[in-house]
Design an enzyme around this catalytic site. Structure first.
Site, short mmCIF file in Angstrom:
data_model
loop_
_atom_site.label_atom_id
_atom_site.label_comp_id
_atom_site.label_asym_id
_atom_site.label_seq_id
_atom_site.Cartn_x
_atom_site.Cartn_y
_atom_site.Cartn_z
N ASP A 271 -2.92 4.75 -2.27
CA ASP A 271 -3.90 5.35 -1.36
C ASP A 271 -4.26 6.79 -1.76
OD1 ASP A 271 -5.06 5.06 1.48
OD2 ASP A 271 -3.98 6.94 1.66
N HIS B 233 -11.05 -2.26 4.53
CA HIS B 233 -10.79 -1.83 5.91
C HIS B 233 -11.45 -0.50 6.26
CE1 HIS B 233 -8.10 0.32 3.36
NE2 HIS B 233 -7.78 1.13 4.36
N ASP B 234 -12.08 0.15 5.28
CA ASP B 234 -12.74 1.43 5.53
C ASP B 234 -14.26 1.31 5.54
OD1 ASP B 234 -10.31 2.79 5.53
OD2 ASP B 234 -10.38 3.18 3.38
N GLU C 98 -6.74 3.99 -5.29
CA GLU C 98 -7.97 4.41 -4.61
C GLU C 98 -8.32 5.77 -5.21
OE1 GLU C 98 -9.67 4.95 -0.10
OE2 GLU C 98 -7.77 5.86 -0.62
N ASP D 66 0.86 -1.18 0.00
CA ASP D 66 0.00 0.00 0.00
C ASP D 66 0.90 1.24 0.00
OD1 ASP D 66 -2.21 1.70 0.52
OD2 ASP D 66 -3.16 0.15 1.74
C1 GLC Z 1 -7.47 5.77 2.53
C2 GLC Z 1 -7.34 4.54 3.39
C3 GLC Z 1 -7.82 4.86 4.77
C4 GLC Z 1 -6.96 5.96 5.33
C5 GLC Z 1 -6.92 7.17 4.41
C6 GLC Z 1 -5.82 8.09 4.77
O1 GLC Z 1 -8.76 6.15 2.31
O2 GLC Z 1 -8.02 3.48 2.81
O3 GLC Z 1 -7.83 3.76 5.62
O4 GLC Z 1 -7.45 6.35 6.58
O5 GLC Z 1 -6.71 6.81 3.07
O6 GLC Z 1 -4.58 7.55 4.42
#
Ligand code: GLC
Length: 562
Positions: A209, A339-340, A266, A107
Protein backbone atom coordinates in the site's frame (compact mmCIF):
# COMPACT_ATOMS: atom_id res chain seq x y z
CA UNK A 1 0.48 -24.44 -31.23
CA UNK A 2 3.55 -22.74 -32.70
CA UNK A 3 6.75 -23.72 -30.92
CA UNK A 4 7.82 -20.14 -30.21
CA UNK A 5 4.54 -19.49 -28.44
CA UNK A 6 4.85 -22.52 -26.24
CA UNK A 7 8.25 -21.30 -25.11
CA UNK A 8 6.73 -17.90 -24.39
CA UNK A 9 4.02 -19.39 -22.24
CA UNK A 10 6.40 -21.63 -20.39
CA UNK A 11 8.54 -18.64 -19.56
CA UNK A 12 5.71 -16.90 -17.85
CA UNK A 13 5.35 -17.11 -14.10
CA UNK A 14 2.15 -18.41 -12.50
CA UNK A 15 1.00 -14.91 -11.58
CA UNK A 16 1.41 -13.71 -15.16
CA UNK A 17 -0.89 -16.41 -16.47
CA UNK A 18 -3.69 -16.14 -13.96
CA UNK A 19 -6.32 -13.54 -13.19
CA UNK A 20 -6.40 -12.10 -9.66
CA UNK A 21 -9.60 -11.38 -7.74
CA UNK A 22 -9.70 -8.58 -5.20
CA UNK A 23 -11.85 -9.04 -2.11
CA UNK A 24 -12.94 -6.28 0.23
CA UNK A 25 -13.62 -8.64 3.16
CA UNK A 26 -15.95 -6.29 4.98
CA UNK A 27 -18.37 -6.45 2.05
CA UNK A 28 -17.90 -9.94 0.67
CA UNK A 29 -19.84 -12.53 2.70
CA UNK A 30 -21.09 -12.53 6.28
CA UNK A 31 -21.41 -15.96 7.90
CA UNK A 32 -21.99 -14.82 11.49
CA UNK A 33 -24.95 -12.46 11.13
CA UNK A 34 -22.89 -9.43 12.15
CA UNK A 35 -23.59 -7.28 9.09
CA UNK A 36 -19.88 -7.43 8.20
CA UNK A 37 -18.17 -9.94 5.94
CA UNK A 38 -15.69 -12.43 7.40
CA UNK A 39 -12.94 -14.89 6.50
CA UNK A 40 -15.23 -17.91 6.75
CA UNK A 41 -17.42 -16.19 4.14
CA UNK A 42 -14.48 -16.08 1.75
CA UNK A 43 -13.71 -19.76 2.33
CA UNK A 44 -17.35 -20.57 1.67
CA UNK A 45 -17.17 -18.88 -1.72
CA UNK A 46 -13.94 -20.45 -2.96
CA UNK A 47 -15.74 -22.78 -5.36
CA UNK A 48 -17.47 -19.78 -6.89
CA UNK A 49 -14.09 -18.08 -7.33
CA UNK A 50 -12.49 -21.18 -8.77
CA UNK A 51 -15.25 -21.36 -11.36
CA UNK A 52 -14.61 -17.73 -12.22
CA UNK A 53 -11.11 -18.83 -13.27
CA UNK A 54 -8.92 -16.87 -10.90
CA UNK A 55 -5.66 -18.09 -9.36
CA UNK A 56 -5.10 -15.58 -6.58
CA UNK A 57 -7.13 -13.49 -4.16
CA UNK A 58 -5.88 -10.13 -2.94
CA UNK A 59 -7.44 -9.47 0.44
CA UNK A 60 -7.60 -5.86 1.56
CA UNK A 61 -6.42 -5.65 5.19
CA UNK A 62 -7.86 -8.13 7.70
CA UNK A 63 -5.61 -7.16 10.62
CA UNK A 64 -6.91 -5.68 13.89
CA UNK A 65 -7.96 -2.11 13.19
CA UNK A 66 -10.13 0.64 14.65
CA UNK A 67 -11.57 0.78 11.08
CA UNK A 68 -11.28 4.52 10.62
CA UNK A 69 -10.13 3.69 7.10
CA UNK A 70 -11.67 0.21 7.04
CA UNK A 71 -8.54 -1.71 7.90
CA UNK A 72 -5.92 0.55 6.30
CA UNK A 73 -5.32 1.78 9.86
CA UNK A 74 -3.65 -1.26 11.39
CA UNK A 75 -3.16 -1.71 15.13
CA UNK A 76 -1.40 -5.10 14.99
CA UNK A 77 0.48 -6.35 11.90
CA UNK A 78 0.55 -10.04 12.83
CA UNK A 79 -2.99 -10.83 13.96
CA UNK A 80 -6.51 -11.10 12.56
CA UNK A 81 -9.26 -8.63 13.42
CA UNK A 82 -11.82 -10.55 15.54
CA UNK A 83 -14.58 -9.09 13.35
CA UNK A 84 -13.18 -11.17 10.49
CA UNK A 85 -12.51 -14.32 12.52
CA UNK A 86 -9.45 -16.01 13.97
CA UNK A 87 -5.98 -17.03 12.86
CA UNK A 88 -7.26 -20.55 12.46
CA UNK A 89 -10.00 -19.30 10.09
CA UNK A 90 -7.21 -17.69 8.11
CA UNK A 91 -5.11 -20.86 8.07
CA UNK A 92 -8.15 -22.79 6.90
CA UNK A 93 -8.69 -20.25 4.10
CA UNK A 94 -5.09 -20.71 2.93
CA UNK A 95 -5.43 -24.51 3.01
CA UNK A 96 -8.80 -24.59 1.22
CA UNK A 97 -7.64 -22.07 -1.36
CA UNK A 98 -4.52 -24.12 -1.93
CA UNK A 99 -6.65 -27.19 -2.76
CA UNK A 100 -8.20 -25.13 -5.54
CA UNK A 101 -4.88 -23.77 -6.73
CA UNK A 102 -5.66 -20.29 -5.46
CA UNK A 103 -3.09 -18.18 -3.59
CA UNK A 104 -3.88 -15.62 -0.93
CA UNK A 105 -2.28 -12.19 -1.32
CA UNK A 106 -2.01 -9.95 1.74
CA UNK A 107 -2.09 -6.17 1.82
CA UNK A 108 0.90 -4.55 3.55
CA UNK A 109 0.13 -1.08 4.83
CA UNK A 110 3.57 0.13 5.77
CA UNK A 111 3.56 3.87 5.20
CA UNK A 112 1.52 4.32 8.37
CA UNK A 113 -0.08 2.41 11.21
CA UNK A 114 -3.16 3.15 13.27
CA UNK A 115 -2.81 5.73 16.03
CA UNK A 116 -3.96 2.87 18.29
CA UNK A 117 -0.98 0.68 17.42
CA UNK A 118 1.13 0.07 20.53
CA UNK A 119 4.16 1.49 18.72
CA UNK A 120 2.40 4.82 18.28
CA UNK A 121 0.95 4.86 21.78
CA UNK A 122 4.48 4.48 23.09
CA UNK A 123 5.97 6.95 20.64
CA UNK A 124 3.50 9.69 21.52
CA UNK A 125 3.86 9.19 25.28
CA UNK A 126 7.06 11.27 25.58
CA UNK A 127 10.06 12.49 23.62
CA UNK A 128 12.36 10.05 25.43
CA UNK A 129 10.76 6.62 25.11
CA UNK A 130 12.51 3.89 23.04
CA UNK A 131 10.03 4.31 20.17
CA UNK A 132 10.08 8.10 20.25
CA UNK A 133 11.35 8.32 16.67
CA UNK A 134 9.28 5.50 15.17
CA UNK A 135 6.96 8.15 13.71
CA UNK A 136 7.54 11.57 12.20
CA UNK A 137 7.51 14.27 14.85
CA UNK A 138 8.25 17.97 14.34
CA UNK A 139 8.06 21.11 16.44
CA UNK A 140 5.44 23.73 15.67
CA UNK A 141 6.35 26.83 13.68
CA UNK A 142 7.20 29.78 15.98
CA UNK A 143 3.56 30.93 15.82
CA UNK A 144 2.38 27.52 16.99
CA UNK A 145 1.03 26.45 13.62
CA UNK A 146 1.77 23.17 11.81
CA UNK A 147 5.32 22.64 10.47
CA UNK A 148 4.14 22.90 6.83
CA UNK A 149 0.98 23.70 4.84
CA UNK A 150 0.70 20.13 3.52
CA UNK A 151 -2.85 18.84 3.05
CA UNK A 152 -3.41 15.15 3.80
CA UNK A 153 -4.80 12.93 1.06
CA UNK A 154 -8.17 12.74 2.81
CA UNK A 155 -8.32 16.52 3.31
CA UNK A 156 -7.33 18.76 6.25
CA UNK A 157 -3.81 19.40 7.52
CA UNK A 158 -1.36 16.50 7.28
CA UNK A 159 -0.15 17.42 10.78
CA UNK A 160 -1.79 16.71 14.11
CA UNK A 161 -0.84 18.30 17.42
CA UNK A 162 0.04 15.94 20.29
CA UNK A 163 -0.34 17.37 23.79
CA UNK A 164 1.92 14.81 25.50
CA UNK A 165 4.93 15.55 23.34
CA UNK A 166 4.08 19.18 22.55
CA UNK A 167 4.86 18.35 18.91
CA UNK A 168 3.08 17.62 15.67
CA UNK A 169 3.08 14.24 13.96
CA UNK A 170 2.74 13.71 10.22
CA UNK A 171 -0.10 11.71 8.66
CA UNK A 172 -0.27 11.46 4.87
CA UNK A 173 -3.78 10.04 5.15
CA UNK A 174 -6.23 10.36 8.09
CA UNK A 175 -5.31 11.85 11.47
CA UNK A 176 -5.59 8.33 12.88
CA UNK A 177 -2.97 7.03 10.40
CA UNK A 178 0.41 8.41 11.60
CA UNK A 179 3.30 7.89 9.17
CA UNK A 180 6.00 5.47 10.25
CA UNK A 181 9.59 6.69 10.22
CA UNK A 182 11.37 4.50 7.68
CA UNK A 183 14.68 6.25 8.44
CA UNK A 184 14.82 4.17 11.61
CA UNK A 185 16.26 0.67 10.89
CA UNK A 186 14.32 -0.84 13.81
CA UNK A 187 11.05 0.29 12.22
CA UNK A 188 12.02 -1.27 8.91
CA UNK A 189 13.06 -4.52 10.58
CA UNK A 190 9.78 -4.74 12.52
CA UNK A 191 7.85 -4.32 9.27
CA UNK A 192 9.94 -6.92 7.45
CA UNK A 193 9.43 -9.34 10.35
CA UNK A 194 5.66 -8.91 10.06
CA UNK A 195 5.71 -9.64 6.32
CA UNK A 196 7.85 -12.73 6.92
CA UNK A 197 5.31 -13.89 9.50
CA UNK A 198 2.68 -14.02 6.73
CA UNK A 199 5.07 -15.73 4.31
CA UNK A 200 5.54 -18.44 6.92
CA UNK A 201 1.76 -18.86 6.93
CA UNK A 202 1.93 -19.67 3.23
CA UNK A 203 0.64 -16.52 1.53
CA UNK A 204 1.25 -16.23 -2.20
CA UNK A 205 2.31 -12.60 -2.30
CA UNK A 206 1.71 -9.05 -1.25
CA UNK A 207 0.04 -5.90 -2.43
CA UNK A 208 2.01 -3.05 -0.91
CA UNK A 209 0.00 0.00 0.00
CA UNK A 210 0.91 3.64 -0.65
CA UNK A 211 4.59 2.75 -0.87
CA UNK A 212 5.64 5.89 -2.75
CA UNK A 213 5.24 7.93 0.43
CA UNK A 214 7.59 6.05 2.77
CA UNK A 215 10.65 8.21 2.15
CA UNK A 216 10.25 11.79 3.29
CA UNK A 217 12.33 14.73 2.00
CA UNK A 218 15.24 15.98 4.08
CA UNK A 219 13.74 19.42 4.52
CA UNK A 220 10.08 19.99 5.19
CA UNK A 221 8.99 23.14 3.35
CA UNK A 222 5.62 24.67 2.44
CA UNK A 223 4.26 23.72 -0.96
CA UNK A 224 2.57 25.95 -3.56
CA UNK A 225 -1.04 26.42 -2.30
CA UNK A 226 -3.61 24.64 -4.49
CA UNK A 227 -6.74 25.15 -2.42
CA UNK A 228 -8.57 28.23 -1.12
CA UNK A 229 -7.36 27.54 2.46
CA UNK A 230 -3.69 27.93 1.44
CA UNK A 231 -2.89 24.24 1.75
CA UNK A 232 -0.83 22.21 -0.69
CA UNK A 233 -1.26 18.53 -1.62
CA UNK A 234 1.16 16.39 0.39
CA UNK A 235 1.57 14.05 -2.57
CA UNK A 236 3.56 16.72 -4.42
CA UNK A 237 5.89 17.18 -1.45
CA UNK A 238 6.72 13.60 -0.52
CA UNK A 239 5.88 11.11 -3.32
CA UNK A 240 8.85 9.19 -4.77
CA UNK A 241 11.47 11.12 -2.84
CA UNK A 242 15.00 10.39 -3.91
CA UNK A 243 16.52 7.63 -1.78
CA UNK A 244 13.30 5.61 -1.66
CA UNK A 245 14.82 2.84 -3.81
CA UNK A 246 17.34 1.95 -1.10
CA UNK A 247 14.44 1.01 1.16
CA UNK A 248 12.64 -0.88 -1.54
CA UNK A 249 15.68 -2.99 -2.40
CA UNK A 250 16.25 -3.73 1.26
CA UNK A 251 12.59 -4.77 1.55
CA UNK A 252 13.02 -7.12 -1.40
CA UNK A 253 16.22 -8.56 0.00
CA UNK A 254 14.84 -9.16 3.48
CA UNK A 255 11.38 -10.39 2.56
CA UNK A 256 10.46 -11.18 -1.04
CA UNK A 257 13.66 -12.59 -2.50
CA UNK A 258 13.76 -16.31 -3.14
CA UNK A 259 10.03 -16.92 -2.62
CA UNK A 260 7.66 -18.07 -5.34
CA UNK A 261 5.32 -15.16 -4.70
CA UNK A 262 4.35 -11.98 -6.48
CA UNK A 263 4.46 -8.42 -5.25
CA UNK A 264 2.40 -5.57 -6.56
CA UNK A 265 3.02 -2.10 -5.24
CA UNK A 266 0.56 0.75 -5.21
CA UNK A 267 2.91 3.25 -6.78
CA UNK A 268 1.33 6.33 -8.20
CA UNK A 269 3.50 8.62 -10.33
CA UNK A 270 6.61 6.54 -10.91
CA UNK A 271 8.32 8.05 -13.96
CA UNK A 272 8.68 5.78 -17.02
CA UNK A 273 12.46 6.22 -16.97
CA UNK A 274 12.52 4.92 -13.38
CA UNK A 275 10.31 1.93 -14.05
CA UNK A 276 13.22 -0.47 -14.39
CA UNK A 277 14.17 0.15 -10.78
CA UNK A 278 10.64 -0.61 -9.61
CA UNK A 279 9.62 -3.69 -11.59
CA UNK A 280 11.15 -6.51 -13.60
CA UNK A 281 14.16 -8.69 -12.84
CA UNK A 282 16.19 -5.82 -11.39
CA UNK A 283 13.26 -3.96 -9.89
CA UNK A 284 12.03 -4.01 -6.31
CA UNK A 285 8.61 -5.47 -7.17
CA UNK A 286 6.99 -7.70 -9.77
CA UNK A 287 4.29 -5.25 -10.73
CA UNK A 288 2.98 -1.87 -9.78
CA UNK A 289 -0.40 -0.24 -9.83
CA UNK A 290 -0.04 3.08 -11.52
CA UNK A 291 -2.86 5.56 -11.81
CA UNK A 292 -2.45 7.25 -15.19
CA UNK A 293 -5.43 5.55 -16.83
CA UNK A 294 -7.64 5.40 -13.75
CA UNK A 295 -7.12 9.11 -13.05
CA UNK A 296 -7.74 10.44 -16.55
CA UNK A 297 -10.50 12.63 -15.21
CA UNK A 298 -8.06 14.39 -12.85
CA UNK A 299 -5.55 16.21 -15.05
CA UNK A 300 -4.48 18.54 -12.21
CA UNK A 301 -4.42 16.45 -9.04
CA UNK A 302 -6.96 14.43 -7.16
CA UNK A 303 -9.33 17.02 -5.71
CA UNK A 304 -12.69 15.61 -6.74
CA UNK A 305 -14.26 18.93 -7.69
CA UNK A 306 -11.43 19.50 -10.16
CA UNK A 307 -12.47 16.56 -12.34
CA UNK A 308 -12.86 17.08 -16.11
CA UNK A 309 -14.57 14.91 -18.72
CA UNK A 310 -11.82 13.07 -20.53
CA UNK A 311 -11.33 12.20 -24.17
CA UNK A 312 -11.09 8.58 -25.19
CA UNK A 313 -7.73 9.33 -26.81
CA UNK A 314 -6.37 10.38 -23.40
CA UNK A 315 -7.42 7.08 -21.87
CA UNK A 316 -6.02 5.17 -24.84
CA UNK A 317 -2.70 7.04 -24.61
CA UNK A 318 -2.39 6.18 -20.93
CA UNK A 319 -3.11 2.50 -21.54
CA UNK A 320 -0.76 2.36 -24.51
CA UNK A 321 1.99 4.11 -22.54
CA UNK A 322 1.91 1.47 -19.81
CA UNK A 323 1.62 -1.39 -22.31
CA UNK A 324 4.67 -0.01 -24.13
CA UNK A 325 6.67 0.68 -20.98
CA UNK A 326 6.15 -2.83 -19.65
CA UNK A 327 6.92 -4.41 -23.00
CA UNK A 328 10.50 -3.31 -22.27
CA UNK A 329 10.54 -3.55 -18.51
CA UNK A 330 8.53 -5.93 -16.47
CA UNK A 331 4.86 -6.57 -16.24
CA UNK A 332 1.79 -4.65 -15.14
CA UNK A 333 -1.44 -5.46 -13.42
CA UNK A 334 -4.45 -4.48 -15.52
CA UNK A 335 -7.31 -2.98 -13.54
CA UNK A 336 -10.32 -0.74 -13.99
CA UNK A 337 -11.78 -1.10 -10.51
CA UNK A 338 -10.61 -1.47 -6.96
CA UNK A 339 -11.82 -0.52 -3.48
CA UNK A 340 -10.74 3.10 -4.02
CA UNK A 341 -12.44 3.71 -7.35
CA UNK A 342 -16.02 4.00 -8.55
CA UNK A 343 -17.43 1.17 -10.66
CA UNK A 344 -15.84 1.11 -14.11
CA UNK A 345 -19.01 1.11 -16.21
CA UNK A 346 -20.00 4.40 -14.58
CA UNK A 347 -16.56 5.92 -15.05
CA UNK A 348 -15.54 4.86 -18.52
CA UNK A 349 -18.75 4.34 -20.48
CA UNK A 350 -21.51 6.84 -21.23
CA UNK A 351 -24.67 7.11 -19.16
CA UNK A 352 -27.54 5.29 -20.83
CA UNK A 353 -25.48 2.38 -22.13
CA UNK A 354 -27.00 -1.09 -21.82
CA UNK A 355 -25.54 -2.08 -18.43
CA UNK A 356 -24.87 -5.69 -19.39
CA UNK A 357 -23.16 -4.83 -22.65
CA UNK A 358 -21.23 -2.05 -20.94
CA UNK A 359 -19.88 -4.37 -18.22
CA UNK A 360 -18.93 -6.93 -20.85
CA UNK A 361 -17.16 -4.26 -22.92
CA UNK A 362 -14.99 -3.30 -19.94
CA UNK A 363 -14.37 -6.99 -19.19
CA UNK A 364 -13.12 -7.40 -22.74
CA UNK A 365 -10.50 -4.68 -22.32
CA UNK A 366 -9.50 -5.96 -18.89
CA UNK A 367 -8.85 -9.49 -20.07
CA UNK A 368 -7.24 -8.84 -23.44
CA UNK A 369 -4.53 -6.29 -22.60
CA UNK A 370 -1.07 -7.63 -21.74
CA UNK A 371 -0.63 -8.02 -17.99
CA UNK A 372 -2.20 -9.69 -14.99
CA UNK A 373 -5.91 -8.81 -14.85
CA UNK A 374 -7.31 -7.80 -11.46
CA UNK A 375 -11.06 -8.33 -11.14
CA UNK A 376 -12.61 -6.42 -8.25
CA UNK A 377 -15.44 -8.14 -6.37
CA UNK A 378 -18.76 -7.54 -8.08
CA UNK A 379 -17.15 -6.34 -11.31
CA UNK A 380 -17.81 -9.81 -12.70
CA UNK A 381 -21.53 -9.15 -12.14
CA UNK A 382 -21.56 -5.66 -13.60
CA UNK A 383 -22.13 -3.96 -10.24
CA UNK A 384 -22.63 -0.20 -10.49
CA UNK A 385 -22.28 3.01 -8.44
CA UNK A 386 -24.75 4.18 -5.81
CA UNK A 387 -25.98 7.76 -5.24
CA UNK A 388 -27.20 8.33 -1.69
CA UNK A 389 -29.09 11.49 -0.86
CA UNK A 390 -26.99 12.71 2.05
CA UNK A 391 -23.29 12.81 2.90
CA UNK A 392 -24.21 11.32 6.29
CA UNK A 393 -25.04 8.05 4.58
CA UNK A 394 -21.46 7.66 3.36
CA UNK A 395 -18.93 5.71 5.42
CA UNK A 396 -15.80 6.39 3.31
CA UNK A 397 -13.50 8.80 5.12
CA UNK A 398 -12.24 10.34 1.88
CA UNK A 399 -15.82 11.12 0.78
CA UNK A 400 -16.25 13.23 3.92
CA UNK A 401 -12.89 14.94 3.44
CA UNK A 402 -13.56 15.70 -0.21
CA UNK A 403 -17.07 16.96 0.59
CA UNK A 404 -15.51 19.44 3.02
CA UNK A 405 -12.90 20.51 0.45
CA UNK A 406 -15.69 21.19 -2.07
CA UNK A 407 -17.65 23.29 0.45
CA UNK A 408 -14.50 25.22 1.48
CA UNK A 409 -13.74 25.89 -2.17
CA UNK A 410 -17.16 27.49 -2.71
CA UNK A 411 -19.33 24.67 -4.09
CA UNK A 412 -22.91 24.21 -2.85
CA UNK A 413 -23.83 21.17 -0.73
CA UNK A 414 -25.69 19.74 -3.76
CA UNK A 415 -22.62 20.09 -5.96
CA UNK A 416 -20.38 18.69 -3.23
CA UNK A 417 -22.67 15.66 -2.96
CA UNK A 418 -22.62 15.21 -6.72
CA UNK A 419 -18.80 14.86 -6.61
CA UNK A 420 -19.25 12.25 -3.88
CA UNK A 421 -21.71 10.36 -6.09
CA UNK A 422 -19.14 10.31 -8.86
CA UNK A 423 -16.02 9.39 -6.92
CA UNK A 424 -16.91 7.98 -3.50
CA UNK A 425 -15.02 4.85 -2.63
CA UNK A 426 -18.28 3.51 -1.19
CA UNK A 427 -19.41 2.98 -4.80
CA UNK A 428 -17.15 -0.06 -4.81
CA UNK A 429 -17.72 -1.05 -1.19
CA UNK A 430 -21.44 -1.85 -1.14
CA UNK A 431 -22.02 -5.50 -0.24
CA UNK A 432 -21.43 -8.24 -2.78
CA UNK A 433 -24.67 -9.24 -4.49
CA UNK A 434 -25.09 -12.98 -4.11
CA UNK A 435 -28.83 -13.49 -4.65
CA UNK A 436 -32.30 -11.97 -4.70
CA UNK A 437 -32.66 -12.70 -0.99
CA UNK A 438 -32.88 -9.90 1.54
CA UNK A 439 -29.61 -7.90 1.66
CA UNK A 440 -28.61 -9.63 -1.58
CA UNK A 441 -27.77 -12.75 0.42
CA UNK A 442 -24.73 -10.97 1.90
CA UNK A 443 -25.95 -10.95 5.51
CA UNK A 444 -28.98 -11.76 7.64
CA UNK A 445 -28.35 -8.64 9.72
CA UNK A 446 -28.32 -4.95 8.85
CA UNK A 447 -25.36 -4.65 6.44
CA UNK A 448 -22.61 -2.22 7.49
CA UNK A 449 -23.19 -0.35 4.21
CA UNK A 450 -26.47 -0.44 2.25
CA UNK A 451 -26.82 -2.90 -0.61
CA UNK A 452 -27.11 -1.43 -4.12
CA UNK A 453 -30.78 -1.44 -5.13
CA UNK A 454 -30.09 -3.24 -8.38
CA UNK A 455 -29.34 -6.51 -6.55
CA UNK A 456 -32.61 -8.09 -7.70
CA UNK A 457 -31.22 -8.40 -11.22
CA UNK A 458 -27.49 -8.02 -10.69
CA UNK A 459 -26.55 -10.98 -8.49
CA UNK A 460 -24.59 -14.23 -8.65
CA UNK A 461 -27.54 -16.62 -8.38
CA UNK A 462 -29.47 -15.05 -11.26
CA UNK A 463 -26.43 -14.52 -13.47
CA UNK A 464 -25.15 -18.03 -12.91
CA UNK A 465 -28.27 -19.40 -14.62
CA UNK A 466 -28.26 -16.92 -17.48
CA UNK A 467 -25.92 -17.88 -20.32
CA UNK A 468 -25.80 -14.27 -21.50
CA UNK A 469 -24.96 -12.74 -18.14
CA UNK A 470 -21.94 -10.61 -17.35
CA UNK A 471 -20.77 -13.35 -14.97
CA UNK A 472 -20.75 -16.01 -17.66
CA UNK A 473 -18.97 -13.66 -20.04
CA UNK A 474 -16.23 -13.14 -17.43
CA UNK A 475 -15.92 -16.89 -16.94
CA UNK A 476 -15.55 -17.39 -20.65
CA UNK A 477 -12.94 -14.65 -20.96
CA UNK A 478 -10.77 -15.71 -17.99
CA UNK A 479 -10.70 -19.23 -19.38
CA UNK A 480 -10.03 -18.02 -22.92
CA UNK A 481 -7.16 -15.78 -21.80
CA UNK A 482 -5.55 -18.38 -19.58
CA UNK A 483 -5.20 -20.79 -22.49
CA UNK A 484 -4.38 -18.31 -25.19
CA UNK A 485 -0.74 -17.61 -25.84
CA UNK A 486 -1.48 -14.46 -27.85
CA UNK A 487 -3.46 -12.86 -25.06
CA UNK A 488 -1.00 -13.97 -22.42
CA UNK A 489 2.14 -12.65 -23.94
CA UNK A 490 1.57 -11.36 -27.46
CA UNK A 491 2.88 -7.94 -28.45
CA UNK A 492 0.51 -5.05 -28.06
CA UNK A 493 -0.04 -2.49 -30.80
CA UNK A 494 -2.57 0.30 -30.74
CA UNK A 495 -4.72 0.77 -33.87
CA UNK A 496 -7.00 3.62 -34.97
CA UNK A 497 -5.04 5.84 -32.57
CA UNK A 498 -6.83 9.13 -33.23
CA UNK A 499 -10.32 7.71 -33.07
CA UNK A 500 -12.31 9.34 -30.25
CA UNK A 501 -14.95 6.63 -30.25
CA UNK A 502 -13.16 3.34 -30.64
CA UNK A 503 -10.33 1.73 -28.72
CA UNK A 504 -8.66 -0.80 -31.00
CA UNK A 505 -5.51 -2.79 -30.55
CA UNK A 506 -3.86 -5.96 -31.69
CA UNK A 507 -1.97 -8.63 -29.81
CA UNK A 508 0.38 -10.78 -31.80
CA UNK A 509 2.82 -13.63 -31.64
CA UNK A 510 4.66 -15.28 -34.47
CA UNK A 511 2.00 -16.53 -36.86
CA UNK A 512 -1.16 -15.22 -35.26
CA UNK A 513 -2.76 -12.00 -34.33
CA UNK A 514 -5.77 -10.96 -32.35
CA UNK A 515 -7.71 -7.74 -32.79
CA UNK A 516 -9.81 -6.18 -30.06
CA UNK A 517 -12.14 -3.27 -30.80
CA UNK A 518 -14.42 -1.51 -28.35
CA UNK A 519 -16.92 1.20 -29.13
CA UNK A 520 -16.94 3.58 -26.15
CA UNK A 521 -20.02 5.48 -27.35
CA UNK A 522 -23.79 5.07 -27.56
CA UNK A 523 -23.67 5.52 -31.34
CA UNK A 524 -23.38 2.97 -34.04
CA UNK A 525 -19.95 3.71 -35.54
CA UNK A 526 -18.75 2.71 -38.98
CA UNK A 527 -15.17 1.57 -39.12
CA UNK A 528 -12.40 1.51 -41.70
CA UNK A 529 -10.56 -1.53 -40.51
CA UNK A 530 -8.85 -3.18 -43.47
CA UNK A 531 -6.69 -5.04 -41.00
CA UNK A 532 -9.75 -7.17 -40.24
CA UNK A 533 -10.06 -8.43 -43.83
CA UNK A 534 -8.48 -11.81 -43.21
CA UNK A 535 -9.51 -12.11 -39.58
CA UNK A 536 -12.28 -14.25 -38.14
CA UNK A 537 -14.69 -13.19 -35.44
CA UNK A 538 -14.03 -14.98 -32.13
CA UNK A 539 -16.60 -13.45 -29.82
CA UNK A 540 -17.91 -10.22 -28.38
CA UNK A 541 -20.66 -8.71 -26.27
CA UNK A 542 -23.32 -8.91 -29.04
CA UNK A 543 -24.40 -11.90 -31.11
CA UNK A 544 -22.27 -11.96 -34.26
CA UNK A 545 -20.37 -9.00 -35.66
CA UNK A 546 -19.95 -6.79 -38.69
CA UNK A 547 -16.48 -5.75 -39.84
CA UNK A 548 -17.78 -2.39 -41.10
CA UNK A 549 -19.52 -1.13 -37.99
CA UNK A 550 -19.67 -1.35 -34.23
CA UNK A 551 -22.94 -1.09 -32.36
CA UNK A 552 -23.28 0.98 -29.12
CA UNK A 553 -20.62 -0.12 -26.57
CA UNK A 554 -19.87 -3.14 -28.71
CA UNK A 555 -16.70 -5.10 -27.98
CA UNK A 556 -15.33 -7.63 -30.47
CA UNK A 557 -12.40 -9.98 -30.65
CA UNK A 558 -11.09 -11.20 -34.03
CA UNK A 559 -8.28 -13.58 -34.81
CA UNK A 560 -6.08 -14.08 -37.82
CA UNK A 561 -3.61 -16.87 -38.46
CA UNK A 562 -0.92 -16.56 -41.12
C1 GLC B 1 -4.27 3.12 -0.30
C2 GLC B 1 -5.49 2.24 -0.14
C3 GLC B 1 -6.62 3.05 0.40
C4 GLC B 1 -6.21 3.60 1.74
C5 GLC B 1 -4.90 4.36 1.66
C6 GLC B 1 -4.32 4.59 3.01
O1 GLC B 1 -4.42 4.08 -1.25
O2 GLC B 1 -5.79 1.62 -1.34
O3 GLC B 1 -7.81 2.35 0.50
O4 GLC B 1 -7.21 4.45 2.22
O5 GLC B 1 -3.92 3.66 0.94
O6 GLC B 1 -3.82 3.40 3.55
Amino acid sequence: MIEGCRIFMNNLKWWQKTAVYQIYPKSFMDTTGSGTGDIAGITQKLDYLQKLGIGAIWLTPIYPSPMVDNGYDISDYTAIDPRYGTMSDFEKLIAEADKRNIKIIMDLVYNHSSDQHKWFLESKSSRENPKSDWYIWRDAKPDGSAPTNWRGIFGGSAWEWCEERQQYYLHTFATQQPDLNWENPDVRQALYDAANFWLDKGVGGFRIDAIVYIKKPKDFVDGEPDSADGSSAIHDAIANTSGILDYLYEFKEKVFKGHDIFTVAEANAVKPEELKYWVGEQGAFDMLFEFSHSNVMFPTGEIWHSWKPFKLTTLKKALTASQTATAQNGWYPIYFENHDKPRCVNTFLPKGADPIKAAKAMATVLLTLRGTPFIYEGQELGMTNVAWDSIDKYNDISSHGQYEISLNDGFTPEQALEFVHLFSRDNARTPMQWSKEVNAGFTTAQPWLPVNENYLTVNVETEDLDKKSVLNYFRKLTNFREHNEILLNGNYEELLKDDERIYAFSRSTQGSKMYVLINFTLDEVSIQADFLNRANFVFGNYEGSDKRRLRPVEAVIYEETF
